[in-house]
Structure formats: C-alpha cells, structure tokens
Design a protein around this motif. Structure first.
Motif, mmCIF file in Angstrom:
data_model
loop_
_atom_site.group_PDB
_atom_site.id
_atom_site.type_symbol
_atom_site.label_atom_id
_atom_site.label_comp_id
_atom_site.label_asym_id
_atom_site.label_seq_id
_atom_site.Cartn_x
_atom_site.Cartn_y
_atom_site.Cartn_z
ATOM 1 N N ALA A 33 0.228 10.559 -4.930
ATOM 2 C CA ALA A 33 -1.075 11.015 -4.458
ATOM 3 C C ALA A 33 -1.100 11.183 -2.945
ATOM 4 C CB ALA A 33 -2.173 10.036 -4.898
ATOM 5 N N GLU A 34 -0.400 10.340 -2.188
ATOM 6 C CA GLU A 34 -0.543 10.360 -0.736
ATOM 7 C C GLU A 34 0.117 11.563 -0.082
ATOM 8 O OE1 GLU A 34 1.907 7.489 1.445
ATOM 9 O OE2 GLU A 34 2.477 6.686 -0.498
ATOM 10 N N ASN A 35 1.149 12.174 -0.711
ATOM 11 C CA ASN A 35 1.787 13.346 -0.106
ATOM 12 C C ASN A 35 1.968 14.505 -1.065
ATOM 13 O OD1 ASN A 35 3.822 12.337 -1.743
ATOM 14 N ND2 ASN A 35 4.984 11.448 -0.043
ATOM 15 N N GLY A 36 1.634 14.336 -2.359
ATOM 16 C CA GLY A 36 1.728 15.424 -3.307
ATOM 17 C C GLY A 36 3.110 15.663 -3.863
ATOM 18 N N HIS A 37 4.079 14.799 -3.574
ATOM 19 C CA HIS A 37 5.422 14.979 -4.108
ATOM 20 C C HIS A 37 5.435 14.699 -5.612
ATOM 21 C CE1 HIS A 37 7.291 14.192 0.144
ATOM 22 N NE2 HIS A 37 6.488 15.238 0.098
ATOM 23 N N THR A 38 6.382 15.330 -6.292
ATOM 24 C CA THR A 38 6.482 15.232 -7.748
ATOM 25 C C THR A 38 7.882 14.772 -8.116
ATOM 26 O OG1 THR A 38 4.865 17.003 -8.031
ATOM 27 C CG2 THR A 38 6.247 16.467 -9.922
ATOM 28 N N PHE A 39 7.934 13.846 -9.077
ATOM 29 C CA PHE A 39 9.203 13.332 -9.576
ATOM 30 C C PHE A 39 9.236 13.508 -11.083
ATOM 31 C CE2 PHE A 39 8.314 11.017 -5.697
ATOM 32 C CZ PHE A 39 9.520 11.079 -5.011
ATOM 33 N N GLU A 40 10.403 13.902 -11.568
ATOM 34 C CA GLU A 40 10.622 14.028 -13.009
ATOM 35 C C GLU A 40 11.698 13.030 -13.426
ATOM 36 O OE1 GLU A 40 11.581 17.973 -14.116
ATOM 37 O OE2 GLU A 40 9.650 18.835 -13.495
ATOM 38 N N GLY B 122 10.430 4.343 -1.693
ATOM 39 C CA GLY B 122 10.357 3.161 -0.849
ATOM 40 C C GLY B 122 9.099 2.356 -1.038
ATOM 41 N N ILE B 123 8.312 2.620 -2.111
ATOM 42 C CA ILE B 123 7.086 1.866 -2.371
ATOM 43 C C ILE B 123 7.443 0.717 -3.307
ATOM 44 C CG2 ILE B 123 4.732 1.967 -3.272
ATOM 45 C CD1 ILE B 123 4.719 4.944 -2.692
ATOM 46 N N ASP C 208 3.068 -2.643 -4.974
ATOM 47 C CA ASP C 208 2.103 -1.758 -4.316
ATOM 48 C C ASP C 208 1.892 -0.466 -5.087
ATOM 49 O OD1 ASP C 208 1.773 -3.569 -2.320
ATOM 50 O OD2 ASP C 208 3.217 -2.638 -0.952
ATOM 51 N N GLN C 209 2.503 -0.342 -6.255
ATOM 52 C CA GLN C 209 2.382 0.887 -7.032
ATOM 53 C C GLN C 209 1.240 0.751 -8.028
ATOM 54 O OE1 GLN C 209 6.077 1.941 -8.899
ATOM 55 N NE2 GLN C 209 7.270 1.712 -7.008
ATOM 56 N N LEU C 210 0.393 1.766 -8.052
ATOM 57 C CA LEU C 210 -0.697 1.867 -9.028
ATOM 58 C C LEU C 210 -0.504 3.169 -9.784
ATOM 59 C CD1 LEU C 210 -3.344 0.929 -10.300
ATOM 60 C CD2 LEU C 210 -4.564 2.080 -8.439
ATOM 61 N N LEU D 146 0.697 8.392 -8.913
ATOM 62 C CA LEU D 146 1.110 7.167 -8.210
ATOM 63 C C LEU D 146 0.258 6.998 -6.961
ATOM 64 C CD1 LEU D 146 3.002 4.779 -7.566
ATOM 65 C CD2 LEU D 146 4.564 6.434 -6.507
ATOM 66 N N TYR D 147 -0.391 5.846 -6.836
ATOM 67 C CA TYR D 147 -1.200 5.509 -5.666
ATOM 68 C C TYR D 147 -0.585 4.275 -5.009
ATOM 69 C CZ TYR D 147 -4.622 8.473 -8.035
ATOM 70 O OH TYR D 147 -5.254 9.512 -8.657
ATOM 71 N N ASN D 148 -0.473 4.353 -3.690
ATOM 72 C CA ASN D 148 0.090 3.249 -2.924
ATOM 73 C C ASN D 148 -1.040 2.283 -2.567
ATOM 74 O OD1 ASN D 148 1.565 1.544 -1.335
ATOM 75 N ND2 ASN D 148 2.293 3.101 0.098
ATOM 76 N N LYS D 149 -0.960 1.062 -3.101
ATOM 77 C CA LYS D 149 -2.019 0.089 -2.838
ATOM 78 C C LYS D 149 -2.109 -0.282 -1.369
ATOM 79 C CE LYS D 149 -1.734 -2.045 -7.426
ATOM 80 N NZ LYS D 149 -1.486 -3.303 -8.167
ATOM 81 N N ALA D 150 -0.959 -0.259 -0.672
ATOM 82 C CA ALA D 150 -0.992 -0.589 0.753
ATOM 83 C C ALA D 150 -1.785 0.440 1.543
ATOM 84 C CB ALA D 150 0.431 -0.692 1.295
ATOM 85 N N ARG D 151 -1.793 1.699 1.062
ATOM 86 C CA ARG D 151 -2.561 2.741 1.742
ATOM 87 C C ARG D 151 -4.048 2.651 1.438
ATOM 88 N NH1 ARG D 151 0.166 5.451 5.797
ATOM 89 N NH2 ARG D 151 2.307 5.926 5.129
ATOM 90 N N LEU D 152 -4.427 1.885 0.406
ATOM 91 C CA LEU D 152 -5.828 1.782 0.036
ATOM 92 C C LEU D 152 -6.586 0.763 0.876
ATOM 93 C CD1 LEU D 152 -5.524 1.871 -3.862
ATOM 94 C CD2 LEU D 152 -5.802 3.771 -2.279
ATOM 95 N N LEU D 153 -5.870 -0.039 1.666
ATOM 96 C CA LEU D 153 -6.535 -1.028 2.495
ATOM 97 C C LEU D 153 -7.266 -0.367 3.640
ATOM 98 C CD1 LEU D 153 -3.723 -3.729 2.599
ATOM 99 C CD2 LEU D 153 -5.685 -3.602 1.057
#
Length: 1146
Positions: A30-37, A58-59, A63-65, A93-100
C-alpha cells in the motif's frame, strides 16, 4: 514494481477442496504501490508469505498487516482458510510502523532512467576509405552516408530513452492505481468497523431514550403517585393504628431521599450520554471527512493523459523508419556510384544534390521532431512523478488517520459497553418503582380475593355436577342389573348367581368438599373498583393507551365475542369448557346452584384474574415506554381485531334482523287470526241472543251444536299443528300446566275440549251475561295461538285459555237445565279471577325474564370486553417476556465482552508498565549519548564515548533487560570504531597534504613543456609554408588549387582578391580532418576545387549563427540554410568542395 518469488507449502486442506484455488498469490504494497506475485498453493502458511515479503521489502512480519477485503490474514493459518490464492482476490500489505502518528513521511520517488548514449559526430576517419583519385562527388556521397547513419543512431538513442520514460509513466500509473485500491480496501474496513459502532450506538441511544423517558416520568409523577397512595384507603379489615391508606405501607422519608438520589444520578447520566452523543457526532464528521480525502486521490486524469501521449511513441517510430530508409538509400547511391552503375540521366553531382536535400530534411524536421517528442514525454514523466509522490503522501496521511480513527472507534466502543453496563444497573429506580406499583399490587390482591371467592362457588358447583352425573349412572346400572336378574333368574338359581357375585349393587358416591379460604375478605369483583379504583391508581400503560384507538361500544362487538366465548370461553386448552360440560344438564339444579350462577361465577373468576394480570403488567411496565415498532404492531393487531369484530357484529346483526322479521311476520299472522276468532265469537254470541227458549229451538240448537262438534272433530283430524318455538310466552304457559301430557297430542286435545266447551256455553241463554263478562275480561296476552291448516288451505283459529285443562266438560243437556243456577255463575267468576291471576303472574315472569336477559347481555358484553383486554394484556406480557430475555442475553454478552476487555486492559497495562520502565532507561541512555555527541571536536566525541562505555560497563546490573545490555554493547563497539576512525582521519589528512604538494610540482613542469611544444609547432608551420605550390588567388575555377585559413569564427575561408566570401564545405573539412588525425584542427587547408555552390545569406531567426565545435564545426540545419557564416542579409557567398592534396593540411 513487480517481483516474483516461489514459496513452498504443503498440500491443500479439505476446506479448500470445494473452492477452486489458483497457484499465484498477488500481494500489493500500500505505501508504494509495488506488486509481488508468489507461486504458492492453498496449503502454504501465511507466515511463509510474510517471511518472503520481509526478504523483498525489508518489512518485519510483526509490522505486516495483510488484508483481503475486510479480513486480516493470520500467520498461523493456511491460505486455503481464507480461500486463497485466487485470481479474483487481492491481498494488500500495510506497514504498521508507517501507521504510527510519529512515523516519517515517505521519501519522494525519483525513478532512475539510464541516460541515452548518443554517439559523437562522425569524423573523416569514420567514413569508408575511398581512393585518392576518386571523384569528389563520390567522396561527398560517402560523407552523406556517414552523416545519415549518425542521424539514425542519434534518433534511435532518443527513441529508446523516450520509450523508457513512457514505460516508467505507465508503471507509476499502475502503482498509483494499486494505491487507490489499497485506500478503497482500508476505507471499506474502516466503514465496516464504523458501521458496527453506529449500530451499537443507535441501539444504545434507543434503549437510553426509552429508559430515560420512563425514569423521567417516574420522577415527575412521584408526588402524584404519593398523593394517589394517600387517597386510596385500605379495606376496613386491614386498617389498624398507623395504617389507614396505602402510603402507610411505605417509608415516605426513605422514598423521598431515594427519589432525590435518583434525580441527581438521572441528570448526571443524561449529561454523560449527551457528551457521548457529541463525541460520536464529532467522530462521524471526522470519518466522513476522511472518506472524502481518501476519495480525492484518483488516477483517471493521469490515465487519460498517458493515453493521449501514447501516439508520441508511434510518431517517433515512424521517424525512425524514415531515417533507416534514408540510410539504405544513401548506401545504395554510394555503391552504385562506386561500381559506375548510375544511369545516364543521374550524374554523381545530381545524386549529391538529392542527398543534400534529404540531409536538410533530417536536420530541419526529423531530428527536431524526435527531440520535441522526447521533451513531451519528459514533461509527462514529471507529472507522473509528482502524482505518484502525492499519492504516496496521501496514502501515508490517510493510513495514519485511519489508524487513529480505529483507535477512537475502539475507545468509543468500550465507552458504550461501560454506559450499557451502567444503564443496566439502575437498582435505585427499581426500588423507586414501588411507589407506582403499590397501587397495582393492592388492586391485584383484591382481585385475587374476589377470584378465589368465585372459584369456591364454581368448585362446589362442579362437585355437585359430578355427583348428579354419578348418581344417574348408578341408577342406570341398578336398573340394568335388575333387568339382567329378571331375564336369567328363571334359568339359574339364586344361590348359584350369589356364588358368582351377581347380587351386589353399586354403592352411592358421596362427594364432600371441605371448606377452604376461610380468611378471605368479604368482597366481590364489584368491590375491587370501590376499594382500589383504577382512576386513582393510574391506567395501565399510559403511553400506549394514548396511542391505541378508542374501544368500540359494547354492543358493536357483542355477537362476535359471544361466538368466540362459546368456542373457547377460557381462552386456553388447559381450562375446562363449561359450556360444553354443562350443556347436557339444562334441567338439573347443581347442588343448589343453577347453570347461570355457575357461569356467572366462572366469568367473575376470569374477570378477577384479568384484573390481576393487568395490575401485574402495569406494576412492571407502568412507566416504561413502548418503541415505535411495538406501537405499530399493537395498532395493526388492534385494527385487525376491530375489523374482525365489526364483521362478526354485522353478520350477527343481520341474523338477528332476519329472525326478528320472521317473528314479526308470525306475530302479525297471529294477531290477524285472533281478530278473526274474535269476530267469529262475536257472531256466535249475537246469534245466541236471538235463539228462543223453546224445545224445538233447543233441539235445533243441539243438533247444530252436534254438527258443529262433528265438523270440529273432522277438521281436527285433518289439521297440521304449527307452533312457534321461539315464543317465550307460549313456553312459559305450557310449563305452568299441571297435567302431564305429550307434546304431540296435548295441543289438539285442549283445543277440541275448549272449542266444545265454548260452543256448549253459547247455547245457554241464561249464561249469556256471564259469558259476555268473561269475554270482556279475557286478556289477549294470555292466549295461545295455534294455526291449523286444512286440506283446502283454509285457515282455522281457535282460542285456548291457560287453564283449560281444569275446566270440566259436561253434557250439553245439563248445561241447558242449569242455566239459572247461581252457583254455576259464581264458579265462572272464580274461573275468571283465576285466569286473571295467572295472567298477572305470567306478565311478572315475562318482565323478570326480560330483565334477566338484559342483565345477562350486559354482563356478556362486559365479559367480552374484559376478554379482549385480557388477550391484549397477554400479548403484551409475552412480548415483554421476550424483550426481557433478549435484554438478559445482551447483558450477558456485554458482561462477557467487558470481562474480556478488562483482562486485556490489565494485560496491556502490565505490558505498558514494563515498556515504560524500559523506555525510561533507554531515554536516559540516549540522553547520555546525546551529551557525548554534542561534545566539541572529534577527539572530545571519542573521549566522551569511551568514558560512557566504561561507565556503562561498570554500572551493569543483574536485572537489566536484554535491550539495555545490547545498547551498552553497541556503545562500547561505537566508541572503539570512533577511535579507529579518528586515527584514520588524521593519517588521511597528512597524506592529503603530501599529495597536494606533489601535484603542484607536476603542474608546473607540465606548463613548461606545453610552452616548448608551441614554439616548435610555429617553426614547423613556417617551414611548410615555404614549400607550398602555386595557389590561385583570383577567380576560382574547378580543378584549381585554393588555400583556406581558419578565421576567428572557426570557419575555413579562402584567400581571394576578387571576393572574400568563399568558404570550405563541411564535407571537405571532415575529409581532411579524417585523413590527418594528428591535426584535429588545422590552421589552413589546401585542396583542388571540385564543386562551387553559390548561396545568398538569409536573415537568421535564431538570433545568430551557432558556434561550431572544436572538431570541425558541426552546425545546426537551420544555420546551414539561412546564414551559417553570419553575413549581412542578402550577401552572396560560395561553398567550395575540394579534393585533398598530399601534405596540404597544416
């Protein structure tokens, strides 16, 4: 950005067998729009996916949601548990550390695009080798081919650069769309959570409004309820000293203190709930504002812009095809010219001119267009980068606000649970409800007393009924045994039958009811309203009665309720149907109690029971309001029942009207027949006065009487009797008859006897006066009307008196002989008086019967209305019980949830205390580290770090946490490394000073050698100039020699006495430069003239000619055509193409 990774996992579970699963899991960041398969199956654990994501992004897994729709993925579950992987479902994928709240914003993105490698301009050495003696035109064609190839290479490099830019724009668009979908998923999750809060808050506000209204009404009406309790006096049997009214049963002072406390808590709780409502509205505004912000970051405009610029790549591609075709054309011309395969009409110089025009198109159109398109894509890339950075910032800010809003929602949910718990524990109001419920309780007790008294009478009546029924059965059994004995006693002796036990008789059953309820108050149902009036105690469910429709009149629904009461009098299967039970005992007196009295006792018992039920419901829900849904249900049910009652009433009224019309018609026919009978009697009476007293006359009268008697007998045998079964007067008259007679024969016999008696009396002339008086005094209401229809259809009417069975029938001769007997006259008067008395008695009985019927009808109406209220109260009671059960379930769930939340809060409090203490220790360590960092100088920093490490090592405690020990170890390592770096820095400074001194010495030697080379080069130029051949300085012609010197502007200009505007062409300069690499910029050039082109200088729109570079002066196409040499406008100049001479370059 897309990346693939393979994650191994076990086989799919049975739960995933029913859902077709794929083999690829798509995860969007979610934070950068990258996609993984990820290549995985349904048996892969979520934790394995998280570990792979940590390797790529590197998350950390903590910290992964991971969200799939509104579901959060748990690391201990398999993907098949969530019906994953599937092609139609995405995971974000949302980074919990970025939600603070204190997390750093994302850094601006600057996608790297490799700069295009543009080849350098071609030199004469880059052209294919041509013989020295070759035609200069061929050499020019070769030069053009090299230029065309260079143009294609430049355009190809720019095209690839533009294509890379466009691909980056498309990638940024895809990432922005992914982030937009991530925001939609987060918004859906937040909307789902807020919807749950809103529903719970609405339910709480609804329940609070009902409770608040009930409590407010209870507090407002407290004084009124106290006054009502004071107004209700106790039953005389209950009164004593200090206990005269209902209020004396309570402690008034304690109740008033309780009311004051309830009023205070009521106001405080109302204020708290108002604050809660305001907080909820504020939270709702924040959520709506957040939804609007999350919806503002669309990528549709950017997508439209990229589609518009997609044609730029096509334009560049077409230009590339054109340049490639021109390269092939120039190569073919060179090959044809080299092999002497040109046609006769196309000379080499013409080919040079044609290629020159193509060259001008390249320089003026194709290459500038390529660069312009590249500039457009550069601007598009800048817009995409700005939009992508805006989207990154929007996602970061929105996710922080979503996290904060989720925390607020969770806090408000906990507040709602606490408020619901407080609202469910209102014991003071429950205690205060005694004031409003005491009156209903007192009324219910009085109604219960009345019910029990009625029940005793009903109970004894039922016992008598059973006794009569058993006595009848006993008599029937005895009769049957006697018949059996009479039938078979002649065959079997008595002793044998006695041995068989056939002489026994059934014993009588004596039912004895022991008296009970001796201490009941001497009150009836009517006394309940007198001792506990409803108007004083308050109506049941005031708020509901104010909204329900008014009750219908009792006579409008009497028939329907009568039918209903006949079908189910008690309204339940467990109660006895007294109508059916007592139906077969119409003529039996049940232990001194009639059927009507038993039914009346049953109705009184039901009425008292209904009053008690209403009082119980009123005491429990007297001040509680009914919500709108219950009000609508009650109104709907009331309307349906009212409609049914009206329909039944109309049907019963129609039946009554039909029956009444039939009775009226019969009455009219009876009246008409009575009138006819009166006329006949009057005629016979008048004829009796005209009869003489002679014997002949008597004989004729006797013969007439006999003929009439015979006619009466004959007509009587042919009559068909019709009685009115519905006439109450006739039934009463027949019941007063003392002589037993059969119903099928008594009517005809009485009529015959009375008719004969009347006809005989008409013959008595002496009794005419008595008969006249008798006819005048005979009442018409005491007559039985009997209609006889003979075979010819004639109507015959006879008059019968109520006591005709007592009138003696004598011989007609004796009546004639005793017509002057006074004793007979007196007897007739006595009969007349007896008839009058019977008539009066019949009138009284009729009036009593009418009054009883009216009372019974009124009582039935009252019972029906009470049944309706009882049914309504029962329905409300059932609904109330259901609501209470539902509220208890909700309360149990809320308590369980509160207990869980409390345990979780305690656990979090312990964790928070541990974290706080650890944070304080870390904060102290960081303060000391900050003091070390701010120390002046590098040496001071190293020394302070070393002292800090020593002090930390000396202050280590056994109970220190692992984090503190690690921090101390890091400080020690950092101090060692800083010391080492300080030493290295000092060594590097010393080496830098030494290198700087050596560099100065070398630079000085280099300058001296450059000066020496320059002097040697000047001497060499003078020597070469002395050995020059003869050069033309006049009018230039083809095949002559010319010398060209490099002017200050960088162009090669010929020395000519007649005209000074002869310039060397760029092809010639490139050719000389290519063959003499040692002289990249020759001072002069000598060559043989091959071609002279005349031109005129045009005005330059670019503001001046471009400066040529040091390699030979590459000029722009516009300068070559307009004014390449900065000459005056309209000035004539010549471009000369020369062939190279040996040693002609200096």
């Amino acid at each position: 950005m897309s990346s693939g990774s393979a994650v191994t996992g076990g086989g799919a579970e049975d739960a995933a067998a029913a859902v077709p699963l794929g083999q690829k899991l798509i995860v969007h960041v979610a934070e950068n729009g990258h996609t993984f398969e990820f290549e995985c199956g349904g048996g892969t654990y979520v934790d394995a996916i998280q570990q792979t994501i940590q390797h790529h992004c590197g998350i950390p897994p903590g910290d992964q949601l991971l969200l799939c729709g509104n579901t959060s993925l748990d690391g201990t579950q398999q993907l098949a548990y969530y019906k994953l992987p599937r092609d139609d479902r995405e995971v974000f994928l949302y980074n919990k550390a970025r939600l603070l709240a204190d997390s750093a914003p994302p850094a601006p993105e600057s996608p790297y695009i490799r700069e295009p490698i543009i080849p350098p301009p071609p030199t004469p050495q880059d052209s294919p080798q041509v013989e020295v003696s070759a035609d200069p035109a061929l050499k020019a064609l070769v030069s053009y081919e090299t230029r065309f190839r260079y143009h294609f290479q430049v355009a190809n490099a720019v095209y690839k650069y533009s294509l890379a830019k466009f691909e980056v724009c498309r990638r940024l668009l895809r990432e922005g769309q992914v982030q937009e979908r991530a925001l939609d998923t987060a918004r859906s999750n937040l909307e789902h959570t807020f919807r749950k809060l809103s529903q719970r808050c609405s339910e709480f506000v609804r329940c609070f409004s009902l409770q608040h209204r009930a409590h407010n009404e209870m507090l407002v009406n407290f004084e009124r309820d106290v006054q009502r309790l004071r107004a209700v006096k106790l039953h005389p049997a209950l009164k004593c000293e200090g206990r005269q009214c209902l209020m004396d049963l309570l402690k008034e002072n304690d109740l008033r203190k309780l009311a004051d406390g309830c009023f205070s808590s009521h106001k405080q709780f109302e204020v708290k709930v108002s604050q809660l409502k305001a907080n909820f509205l504020e939270l709702k505004k924040r959520v709506d504002n957040l939804f609007n912000v999350m919806s503002s970051g669309g990528c549709k405009d950017l997508e439209k812009l990229i589609k518009e610029n997609q044609g730029v790549i096509g334009e560049q591609k077409s230009i590339m095809q054109s340049l490639s075709k021109d390269v092939d054309t120039s190569k073919k011309l060179v090959d044809d010219c080299s092999n002497c395969q040109l046609s006769a009409s196309l000379r080499p110089h013409d080919a040079v001119s044609a290629v020159g025009r193509i060259y001008e198109v390249h320089e003026k159109d194709n290459l500038p267009s390529i660069h312009n398109f590249d500039n457009r894509l550069t601007k598009l890339l800048e817009k995409c980068k700005d939009k992508k950075n805006e989207m990154n910032t929007l996602v970061h800010v929105c996710m922080q606000r979503v996290k904060s809003t989720q925390i607020n929602i969770r806090g408000m949910m906990n507040e709602l649970i606490a408020f619901q718990e407080v609202m469910s524990h209102q014991e003071d109001f429950d205690n205060l409800k005694v004031v409003s419920g005491l009156g209903h309780a007192y009324r219910a007790c009085l109604a219960e007393v009345a019910r029990r008294r009625s029940y005793f009478k009903l109970y004894t009546g039922l016992a008598g009924t059973y006794a009569e029924k058993l006595a009848t059965e006993c008599e029937n059994e005895k009769t049957r045994r006697e018949d059996f004995y009479r039938t078979w006693s002649r065959y079997i002796r008595d002793d044998v039958m006695c041995s068989m036990g056939l002489f026994d008789s059934p014993s009588q059953c004596d039912i004895k009811v022991a008296p009970f309820d001796h201490d009941l108050l001497p009150i009836d149902v009517d006394d309940v309203e007198r001792f506990a009036p409803q108007s004083v105690l308050g109506s049941f469910l005031k708020s509901e009665r104010s909204q329900l429709p008014k009750s219908l009149p009792s006579n409008s629904s009497t028939s329907a309720n009568l039918n209903k009461s006949e079908q189910n009098p008690l309204g339940g299967d467990d109660k006895m149907d007294f109508q059916d039970f007592l139906g077969g005992y119409d003529t039996i007196d049940i232990a001194g109690t009639s059927k009507l009295e038993v039914e009346n006792a049953r109705l009184k018992a039901e009425l008292a029971s209904a009053i008690a039920i209403l009082c119980s419901v009123g005491a429990e829900y007297g001040y509680e309001s009914i919500d709108e849904g219950q009000i609508d249900a009650v109104l709907k049910k009331a309307r349906e029942k009212t409609t049914e009652a009206l329909a039944a009433k109309d049907e019963f009224a129609y039946q009554l009207q039909t029956l009444l019309n039939a009775k009226q018609e019969k009455c009219l026919s009876y009246e008409k027949r009575i009138q006819d009978l009166e006329e006949r009697l009057a005629n016979q009476y008048m004829q009796a006065h005209m009869v003489s007293g002679s014997k002949g006359t008597s004989d004729s009268l006797l013969s007439a009487f006999k003929s009439n008697d015979c006619n009466l007998d004959v007509s009587g045998g042919r009559q068909t009797q019709i009685r009115d079964e519905s006439s109450v007067a006739m039934d009463e008259a027949s019941s007063t008859s003392e002589q037993p007679c059969k119903q099928t024969e008594g009517g005809d016999e009485n009529m015959t006897d009375i008719s004969g008696a009347l006809n005989l009396q008409l013959l008595d002339s002496a009794a005419c006066t008595n008969l006249d008086a008798f006819m005048s005094e005979l009442p018409l209401d005491n007559e039985h009307k009997i209609v006889n229809i003979d075979k010819e259809g004639q109507m015959l009417t006879h008059l019968t008196m109520a006591d005709t069975s007592d009138v003696p029938i004598e011989d007609p001769l004796s009546i004639v002989n005793s017509r002057n007997n006074e004793h007979h006259a007196l007897e007739l008067k006595n009969k007349e008086l007896l008839v009058s008395e019977l008539q009066n008695t019949l009138d009284q009985k009729s009036k009593q019967l009418g009054e009883t019927e009216s009372k019974l009808s009124a009582m039935m109406d009252e019972v029906i209305s009470l049944k309706k209220e009882l049914e309504h109260a029962r329905g409300l009671l059932d609904e109330s019980q259901m609501n209470c059960a539902h509220l208890e379930n909700c309360l149990h769930e809320a308590r369980e949830e509160a207990r869980t939340n409390k345990c979780s809060a305690d656990r979090r409090a312990v964790e928070y205390d541990a974290l706080r203490s650890s944070a304080l220790r870390i904060h102290g360590l960081f303060e000391r580290l900050n003091n070390c960092v701010t120390a002046p100088g590098v040496t001071g920093f190293a020394e302070s770090l070393r002292s800090l490490a020593v002090s930390l090592a000396s202050s280590v405690k056994k109970d220190e946490s692992d984090t503190t020990l690690q921090f101390q170890q890091c400080i020690k390592i950092l101090a060692d490394k800083v010391t080492m770096l300080t030493r290295q820095s000092a060594e590097l400074v010393e080496r830098y000073l030494a290198m700087q001194a050596a560099h100065g010495a070398i630079s000085k030697d280099l300058d001296e050698k450059k000066e020496l080379i320059k002097n040697i080069y000047s001497k060499l130029q003078l020597e070469k100039q002395a050995s020059k051949e003869k050069i033309s300085f006049g009018r230039f012609e083809v095949h002559e020699l010319a010398v060209f010197f490099r002017n200050p502007a960088g162009y090669y200009e010929a020395i000519n006495r007649n005209c000074s505007n002869y310039y060397l062409s760029e092809e010639s300069v490139a050719l000389f430069t290519q063959h003499h690499p040692r002289h990249p910029v020759p001072a002069y050039i000598i060559g043989q003239i091959v071609h002279i082109e005349r031109r005129i200088a045009c005005p330059d729109h670019n503001g001046g000619p471009p400066r040529p570079d040091n390699s030979g002066g590459r000029r722009s196409p516009a300068s070559m055509l307009l004014n390449p040499y900065n000459l005056p406008t309209g000035c004539e100049y010549f471009v000369v193409t020369v062939a190279m001479l040996p040693d002609a370059v200096r």
